[in-house]
Design an enzyme around this catalytic site. Sequence first.
Site, short mmCIF file in Angstrom:
data_model
loop_
_atom_site.label_atom_id
_atom_site.label_comp_id
_atom_site.label_asym_id
_atom_site.label_seq_id
_atom_site.Cartn_x
_atom_site.Cartn_y
_atom_site.Cartn_z
N SER A 125 0.83 -1.20 0.00
CA SER A 125 0.00 0.00 0.00
C SER A 125 0.87 1.25 0.00
O SER A 125 1.97 1.26 0.55
CB SER A 125 -0.86 -0.03 1.27
OG SER A 125 -1.47 1.21 1.48
N TYR A 150 -2.14 -1.30 10.88
CA TYR A 150 -2.37 -1.80 9.52
C TYR A 150 -1.19 -1.45 8.61
O TYR A 150 -0.61 -2.32 7.94
CB TYR A 150 -3.67 -1.22 8.94
CG TYR A 150 -3.76 -1.44 7.43
CD1 TYR A 150 -4.05 -2.70 6.93
CD2 TYR A 150 -3.49 -0.42 6.53
CE1 TYR A 150 -4.09 -2.93 5.55
CE2 TYR A 150 -3.53 -0.63 5.16
CZ TYR A 150 -3.83 -1.88 4.67
OH TYR A 150 -3.86 -2.10 3.32
N LYS A 154 1.93 -3.81 6.61
CA LYS A 154 2.38 -3.78 5.21
C LYS A 154 3.90 -3.60 5.15
O LYS A 154 4.58 -4.26 4.37
CB LYS A 154 1.67 -2.66 4.43
CG LYS A 154 0.18 -2.91 4.23
CD LYS A 154 -0.10 -4.15 3.40
CE LYS A 154 -1.56 -4.51 3.32
NZ LYS A 154 -1.83 -5.85 2.83
P1 NAD Z 1 -11.09 -7.16 1.00
O1 NAD Z 1 -11.34 -7.14 2.47
O2 NAD Z 1 -12.22 -6.88 0.10
O3 NAD Z 1 -10.46 -8.57 0.57
C1 NAD Z 1 -9.61 -9.30 1.41
C2 NAD Z 1 -10.12 -10.73 1.46
O4 NAD Z 1 -9.26 -11.51 2.30
C3 NAD Z 1 -11.53 -10.85 2.06
O5 NAD Z 1 -12.35 -11.57 1.15
C4 NAD Z 1 -11.33 -11.61 3.37
O6 NAD Z 1 -12.42 -12.45 3.65
C5 NAD Z 1 -10.05 -12.38 3.10
N1 NAD Z 1 -9.24 -12.69 4.29
C6 NAD Z 1 -8.80 -11.83 5.25
N2 NAD Z 1 -8.07 -12.49 6.16
C7 NAD Z 1 -8.03 -13.79 5.77
C8 NAD Z 1 -7.43 -14.96 6.30
N3 NAD Z 1 -6.74 -14.95 7.44
N4 NAD Z 1 -7.60 -16.13 5.64
C9 NAD Z 1 -8.31 -16.20 4.49
N5 NAD Z 1 -8.90 -15.13 3.95
C10 NAD Z 1 -8.76 -13.92 4.58
O7 NAD Z 1 -9.87 -6.16 0.73
P2 NAD Z 1 -9.35 -5.54 -0.65
O8 NAD Z 1 -9.75 -4.12 -0.69
O9 NAD Z 1 -9.67 -6.41 -1.76
O10 NAD Z 1 -7.78 -5.56 -0.37
C11 NAD Z 1 -6.97 -6.62 -0.81
C12 NAD Z 1 -5.54 -6.38 -0.36
O11 NAD Z 1 -5.09 -5.14 -0.88
C13 NAD Z 1 -5.35 -6.30 1.15
O12 NAD Z 1 -4.11 -6.91 1.48
C14 NAD Z 1 -5.29 -4.82 1.42
O13 NAD Z 1 -4.55 -4.52 2.57
C15 NAD Z 1 -4.56 -4.34 0.17
N6 NAD Z 1 -4.83 -2.93 -0.15
C16 NAD Z 1 -6.12 -2.50 -0.29
C17 NAD Z 1 -6.38 -1.17 -0.57
C18 NAD Z 1 -7.79 -0.66 -0.70
O14 NAD Z 1 -7.99 0.56 -0.59
N7 NAD Z 1 -8.78 -1.49 -0.92
C19 NAD Z 1 -5.30 -0.28 -0.73
C20 NAD Z 1 -4.00 -0.76 -0.59
C21 NAD Z 1 -3.77 -2.09 -0.30
C1 WQD Z 2 -9.62 9.51 0.86
C2 WQD Z 2 -9.84 10.98 1.11
C3 WQD Z 2 -10.31 11.50 3.41
C4 WQD Z 2 -14.10 9.42 3.72
C5 WQD Z 2 -7.02 4.51 2.96
C6 WQD Z 2 -6.01 3.80 3.81
C7 WQD Z 2 -4.80 3.44 3.00
C8 WQD Z 2 -5.18 2.66 1.75
C9 WQD Z 2 -6.25 3.35 0.97
C10 WQD Z 2 -5.10 0.33 2.21
C11 WQD Z 2 -9.17 11.48 2.40
C12 WQD Z 2 -11.50 11.83 2.55
C13 WQD Z 2 -12.91 9.95 3.24
C14 WQD Z 2 -15.17 10.31 4.05
C15 WQD Z 2 -13.79 12.16 3.36
N1 WQD Z 2 -5.74 1.39 2.07
N2 WQD Z 2 -12.77 11.29 3.07
N3 WQD Z 2 -14.97 11.64 3.85
O1 WQD Z 2 -7.31 7.60 3.80
O2 WQD Z 2 -6.34 7.91 1.49
O3 WQD Z 2 -6.42 5.68 2.47
O4 WQD Z 2 -7.34 3.68 1.84
O5 WQD Z 2 -3.90 0.16 2.18
O6 WQD Z 2 -3.96 2.69 3.82
O7 WQD Z 2 -5.63 4.66 4.88
O8 WQD Z 2 -8.54 6.73 1.75
O9 WQD Z 2 -10.86 6.72 0.98
O10 WQD Z 2 -10.41 6.82 3.47
O11 WQD Z 2 -9.91 8.78 2.05
O12 WQD Z 2 -13.68 13.37 3.23
O13 WQD Z 2 -16.23 9.89 4.51
O14 WQD Z 2 -11.25 11.19 1.32
O15 WQD Z 2 -10.15 12.46 4.42
O16 WQD Z 2 -8.73 12.77 2.16
P1 WQD Z 2 -7.13 7.08 2.45
P2 WQD Z 2 -10.01 7.19 2.09
#
Ligand code: NAD
Ligand code: WQD
Length: 343
Positions: A125, A150, A154
């Site tokens: 991330s 969290y 990562k």
């Molecule tokens: P998500 O929660 O939709 O998907 C994650 C899946 O993993 C879920 O289906 C959950 O049931 C499964 N899971 C969690 N722990 C588990 C375990 N111990 N065993 C088996 N299954 C398990 O999340 P996502 O948004 O698809 O994110 C996927 C990956 O990308 C994550 O590692 C997340 O940290 C990373 N990521 C997400 C974002 C984002 O904004 N969505 C941003 C950066 C990084």
């Molecule tokens: C985006 C912008 C908020 C909600 C998060 C995780 C990061 C990564 C991606 C996994 C910010 C603003 C949000 C609301 C708002 N995930 N906002 N009202 O914070 O950039 O990142 O998701 O790795 O680790 O921290 O994403 O979508 O929460 O926010 O004004 O109800 O929207 O303040 O500026 P963020 P976000």
Amino acid sequence: MKILVTGGTGYIGSHTAVELQQKGYEVIIVDNLSNSSIEVLDNITRITGTRPLFEQFDLTEPERTAEFFQTHSDIEAIIHFAAFKAVGESVEKPLMYYRNNLDSLMNILQGMIDNGIRNIVFSSSCTVYGQPDTLPVREDSPIKKAWSPYGNTKQMSEEIITFTSDVNDIYSILLRYFNPIGAHESALIGELPIGIPNCLMPYITQTAIGIREYLRVWGDDYPTPDGTAIRDYIHVVDLAKAHVIAIERMIEKKGKEKVEVFNLGAGNGFSVMEVIKSFERSTGVKLDYRIMDRRPGDVVEVWSDTEYANKELGWKAEKTLDEMTLSAWRWEESLAKHIFKGS
Ligand code: NAD
Ligand code: WQD
């Protein structure tokens, strides 16, 4: 060629499973359904015509995970999405996050070592960069001290993979996602936030559909052109496609190093107000929002330098912000119909 997608019924995993299947890969999903629904499998099948293999178990269970890998030692590569991802919850329950995100990773790496599986793509991330000193953020920008457990999982995961690769026949690609939003054009898969969403896009669509009263805009006094915070939003399908390219790069042994790192962003910064305007423009739906104080822990602005991913992976995000916000809305509408039908 068999690819293991952990967390494959989740948001990004399901879109990636679709892209992999459409390129002819055999997908096996492992998910414990802690944050996703079994129906996602039906919808992946509807889109691609092929049902992925699926096993439901918790990857933090060492014996179960070891048994899985013994049975499936023909896996060519792994994309490891499974993790908990709610930043706020991780602050409340740090051990739950460290256990889930790190134990599952270590069990997978052990399974790779024991069964000669060489390739892993890891979901990292942009949170590892914190508030970068210079923008756009390059892959060699400094990793800042994590402010949430969290984010720390990562950073630690990247280190665990790197040290394990160093002394084993393991090759890895660490993908640092910026802000994935949007949904598949079929509106059959998308993000399923459980409870009240923390992230901007699902909060916007839930407000527009009437589940939430109004969007709270966290701060309009940031040092940005319109005062709201800036992020690099990337369409989830663009993101999913990058995973397929990463897998191909590993299988074809094109990597330059055993551990490679890529930023996956669109390379543009958009403010919260710009996302709201895009949503209103692309959908024709007016959004009720109110300006609130800043959200603690938020960075002011962050967006990626995409040059390295463009050059090395030959990949570039293609979809516009309006396409992202419209597809997120189509998915929210499709969820509403699904619920109202009582199915
Ligand atoms: P998500 O929660 O939709 O998907 C994650 C899946 O993993 C879920 O289906 C959950 O049931 C499964 N899971 C969690 N722990 C588990 C375990 N111990 N065993 C088996 N299954 C398990 O999340 P996502 O948004 O698809 O994110 C996927 C990956 O990308 C994550 O590692 C997340 O940290 C990373 N990521 C997400 C974002 C984002 O904004 N969505 C941003 C950066 C990084
Ligand atoms: C985006 C912008 C908020 C909600 C998060 C995780 C990061 C990564 C991606 C996994 C910010 C603003 C949000 C609301 C708002 N995930 N906002 N009202 O914070 O950039 O990142 O998701 O790795 O680790 O921290 O994403 O979508 O929460 O926010 O004004 O109800 O929207 O303040 O500026 P963020 P976000």
